[in-house]
Scaffold this motif. Structure first.
Motif, PDB file in Angstrom:
ATOM      1  N   GLY A   1      -3.350   0.079   8.206  1.00  0.00           N
ATOM      2  CA  GLY A   1      -3.615   0.246   6.783  1.00  0.00           C
ATOM      3  C   GLY A   1      -4.510   1.435   6.499  1.00  0.00           C
ATOM      4  O   GLY A   1      -4.264   2.206   5.556  1.00  0.00           O
TER       5      GLY A   1
ATOM      6  N   ALA B   1      -5.536   3.204   3.139  1.00  0.00           N
ATOM      7  CA  ALA B   1      -6.482   2.222   2.620  1.00  0.00           C
ATOM      8  C   ALA B   1      -7.894   2.782   2.747  1.00  0.00           C
ATOM      9  O   ALA B   1      -8.191   3.558   3.665  1.00  0.00           O
ATOM     10  CB  ALA B   1      -6.356   0.908   3.391  1.00  0.00           C
ATOM     11  N   ASP B   2      -8.778   2.408   1.842  1.00  0.00           N
ATOM     12  CA  ASP B   2     -10.131   2.946   1.822  1.00  0.00           C
ATOM     13  C   ASP B   2     -11.136   2.053   2.548  1.00  0.00           C
ATOM     14  O   ASP B   2     -12.185   2.521   2.991  1.00  0.00           O
ATOM     15  CB  ASP B   2     -10.594   3.141   0.373  1.00  0.00           C
ATOM     16  CG  ASP B   2      -9.717   4.141  -0.358  1.00  0.00           C
ATOM     17  OD1 ASP B   2      -9.884   5.343  -0.114  1.00  0.00           O
ATOM     18  OD2 ASP B   2      -8.870   3.718  -1.171  1.00  0.00           O
TER      19      ASP B   2
ATOM     20  N   TYR C   1     -11.783  -2.420   4.099  1.00  0.00           N
ATOM     21  CA  TYR C   1     -11.242  -3.766   4.247  1.00  0.00           C
ATOM     22  C   TYR C   1     -12.382  -4.772   4.234  1.00  0.00           C
ATOM     23  O   TYR C   1     -13.531  -4.460   4.534  1.00  0.00           O
ATOM     24  CB  TYR C   1     -10.423  -3.885   5.537  1.00  0.00           C
ATOM     25  CG  TYR C   1     -11.232  -4.004   6.801  1.00  0.00           C
ATOM     26  CD1 TYR C   1     -11.490  -5.258   7.368  1.00  0.00           C
ATOM     27  CD2 TYR C   1     -11.748  -2.875   7.434  1.00  0.00           C
ATOM     28  CE1 TYR C   1     -12.242  -5.371   8.527  1.00  0.00           C
ATOM     29  CE2 TYR C   1     -12.494  -2.984   8.590  1.00  0.00           C
ATOM     30  CZ  TYR C   1     -12.740  -4.243   9.131  1.00  0.00           C
ATOM     31  OH  TYR C   1     -13.487  -4.346  10.273  1.00  0.00           O
TER      32      TYR C   1
ATOM     33  N   PHE D   1      -8.316   1.436  -2.592  1.00  0.00           N
ATOM     34  CA  PHE D   1      -7.502   0.310  -2.127  1.00  0.00           C
ATOM     35  C   PHE D   1      -8.230  -0.374  -0.976  1.00  0.00           C
ATOM     36  O   PHE D   1      -8.570   0.266   0.018  1.00  0.00           O
ATOM     37  CB  PHE D   1      -6.137   0.831  -1.663  1.00  0.00           C
ATOM     38  CG  PHE D   1      -5.084  -0.217  -1.481  1.00  0.00           C
ATOM     39  CD1 PHE D   1      -3.992  -0.275  -2.322  1.00  0.00           C
ATOM     40  CD2 PHE D   1      -5.170  -1.157  -0.458  1.00  0.00           C
ATOM     41  CE1 PHE D   1      -2.994  -1.228  -2.150  1.00  0.00           C
ATOM     42  CE2 PHE D   1      -4.197  -2.117  -0.269  1.00  0.00           C
ATOM     43  CZ  PHE D   1      -3.103  -2.158  -1.123  1.00  0.00           C
ATOM     44  N   MET D   2      -8.475  -1.678  -1.104  1.00  0.00           N
ATOM     45  CA  MET D   2      -9.132  -2.465  -0.059  1.00  0.00           C
ATOM     46  C   MET D   2      -8.189  -3.547   0.437  1.00  0.00           C
ATOM     47  O   MET D   2      -7.443  -4.135  -0.345  1.00  0.00           O
ATOM     48  CB  MET D   2     -10.427  -3.106  -0.588  1.00  0.00           C
ATOM     49  CG  MET D   2     -11.497  -2.105  -0.987  1.00  0.00           C
ATOM     50  SD  MET D   2     -12.966  -2.909  -1.705  1.00  0.00           S
ATOM     51  CE  MET D   2     -13.523  -3.878  -0.291  1.00  0.00           C
ATOM     52  N   LEU D   3      -8.233  -3.804   1.730  1.00  0.00           N
ATOM     53  CA  LEU D   3      -7.415  -4.847   2.348  1.00  0.00           C
ATOM     54  C   LEU D   3      -8.259  -6.067   2.667  1.00  0.00           C
ATOM     55  O   LEU D   3      -9.438  -5.954   3.025  1.00  0.00           O
ATOM     56  CB  LEU D   3      -6.780  -4.329   3.637  1.00  0.00           C
ATOM     57  CG  LEU D   3      -5.727  -3.226   3.483  1.00  0.00           C
ATOM     58  CD1 LEU D   3      -5.416  -2.604   4.838  1.00  0.00           C
ATOM     59  CD2 LEU D   3      -4.453  -3.775   2.838  1.00  0.00           C
TER      60      LEU D   3
ATOM     61  N   LEU E   1       0.832  -1.203   0.000  1.00  0.00           N
ATOM     62  CA  LEU E   1       0.000   0.000   0.000  1.00  0.00           C
ATOM     63  C   LEU E   1       0.869   1.255   0.000  1.00  0.00           C
ATOM     64  O   LEU E   1       0.600   2.222  -0.738  1.00  0.00           O
ATOM     65  CB  LEU E   1      -0.924  -0.015   1.214  1.00  0.00           C
ATOM     66  CG  LEU E   1      -1.722   1.268   1.517  1.00  0.00           C
ATOM     67  CD1 LEU E   1      -2.615   1.635   0.346  1.00  0.00           C
ATOM     68  CD2 LEU E   1      -2.535   1.082   2.798  1.00  0.00           C
TER      69      LEU E   1
ATOM     70  N   ARG F   1       0.935   4.181  -2.915  1.00  0.00           N
ATOM     71  CA  ARG F   1       0.627   5.575  -2.621  1.00  0.00           C
ATOM     72  C   ARG F   1       1.787   6.525  -2.936  1.00  0.00           C
ATOM     73  O   ARG F   1       1.601   7.734  -3.009  1.00  0.00           O
ATOM     74  CB  ARG F   1       0.231   5.723  -1.148  1.00  0.00           C
ATOM     75  CG  ARG F   1      -1.107   5.067  -0.797  1.00  0.00           C
ATOM     76  CD  ARG F   1      -2.240   5.767  -1.513  1.00  0.00           C
ATOM     77  NE  ARG F   1      -3.552   5.295  -1.098  1.00  0.00           N
ATOM     78  CZ  ARG F   1      -4.442   4.741  -1.913  1.00  0.00           C
ATOM     79  NH1 ARG F   1      -4.143   4.599  -3.196  1.00  0.00           N
ATOM     80  NH2 ARG F   1      -5.613   4.351  -1.467  1.00  0.00           N
TER      81      ARG F   1
END
Length: 344
Positions: A93, A98-99, A101, A78-80, A64, A68
């Motif tokens: 994250g 991150a956006d 999860y 971005f998803m985890l 990530l 970035r």
């Protein structure tokens, strides 16, 4: 069709997510290694990136951070993927950018609901973007700011692709490539006229010039299908793609810049033909190993349509057809082409 890149070192998870999201109507690319994914992101910009947290060599959080760092990818959704035990990592994250999860284990509904929600939210921010999509395989099209470019002349379009392929050139290099039959003075005049038409088709800032060298403006960020095809072909050569991925990759290929007639175009076509032949050979090998002789025969036939003198493909076609009891195995053994007959 939304494009999604999924990164996970677990091949089973990659396959599961790919099947779920493909059935939901998304175009899915997968990568089993973050470093490989970073290479892919140089030529393929997805609408959403999904990454596992715990991976060897580079964690999802390190991945990530790398993503970035790139200005072009700084706002990429971005998803985890994380298990219950990795909640601290999820918090880190989110702090890193991150956006969202998705907790493991997840159901198909869990995944598609989270992905659709994230894409809807991202769609509100993508409306104003001015990305450029360039297609040269089987067509010649440039879409910029959401609209197909209306070219002032066909040669202006060809010059655009020449600059895209060669990065930075002198006026003489471009003139010699596009008008090889003209003398130096006439070719130079044609180049500057065509450059003017290219700028009229896009913008005055679309081509920059430094010390009499010309290049496309760096802020255009073209998503070029040829570059993506060649990068994936390189991954195929490294053994990173399975049969279905090889099938999909071979389907990306097409005749480069139909209607264009220049030596440099012929050189690109030859280069891409060799890449496609390599992909088809790997696909035929994978199909044979999977016991799918009919698929192997189809791949060999497609290769022979490009290179009718390829002895390994004639042998492979005869062998594959013989395996399934197809009477055309005799024709293949005699090197007779019947390409009007569909193998499927």
């Amino acid at each position: 069709m939304p494009r999604i890149l999924v990164v996970d070192d677990d091949a089973a998870i990659l396959k599961l997510i790919s099947v779920i999201l493909t059935r939901a109507g998304h175009e899915v690319r997968t990568s089993g290694h973050p470093l490989e994914a970073l290479d892919l992101l140089q030529v393929f910009t997805p609408d959403l990136l999904i990454s596992d947290v715990v991976m060897p060599y580079m964690t999802g959080l390190e991945f990530l951070e790398k993503v970035r760092e790139h200005e072009k990818l700084s706002a990429l959704p971005f998803m985890l993927l994380s298990s219950h035990a990795e909640r601290d990592d999820v918090r880190r994250g989110m702090n890193l950018g991150a956006d969202d999860y998705v907790p493991k284990p997840f159901t198909p509904q869990d995944l598609t609901t989270a992905v659709d929600a994230r894409l809807r939210r991202a769609g509100l921010t993508r409306q104003g973007e001015s990305g450029m999509a360039v297609r040269g395989l089987g067509t010649a099209q440039v879409v910029w700011k959401g609209m197909p470019v209306s070219w002032v002349s066909r040669k202006a379009l060809e010059l655009f692709f020449y600059l895209l392929e060669h990065k930075e050139v002198t006026s003489w290099e471009a003139a010699e490539a596009l008008w090889p039959e003209k003398d130096e003075a006439r070719a130079s005049s044609l180049f500057h006229t065509t450059l003017h038409r290219l700028r009229r088709s896009l913008s005055n800032e679309a081509v920059v010039s430094t010390n009499r060298r010309y290049a496309l403006a760096p802020d255009l960020h073209p998503d070029y299908d040829v570059t993506r095809f060649e990068l994936l072909a390189a991954q195929a050569e490294q053994g990173s793609l399975g049969l279905e991925e090889l099938r999909e990759l071979s389907g990306l290929y097409g005749h480069f810049l139909p209607g264009a007639d220049s030596p440099w175009v012929d050189d690109v076509r030859t280069r891409l033909e060799q890449k496609q032949l390599g992909v088809l050979g790997l696909a035929a090998q994978a199909a044979t190993q999977a016991g799918r002789a009919r698929d192997a025969a189809a791949f060999h036939q497609r290769a022979l349509a490009i290179d009718p003198l390829s002895e390994p493909d004639w042998q492979g076609l005869a062998r594959a057809l013989g395996t399934i009891g197809d009477p055309r195995a005799r024709l293949a053994a005699q090197r007779e082409a019947w390409w009007a007959v569909d193998l499927h």
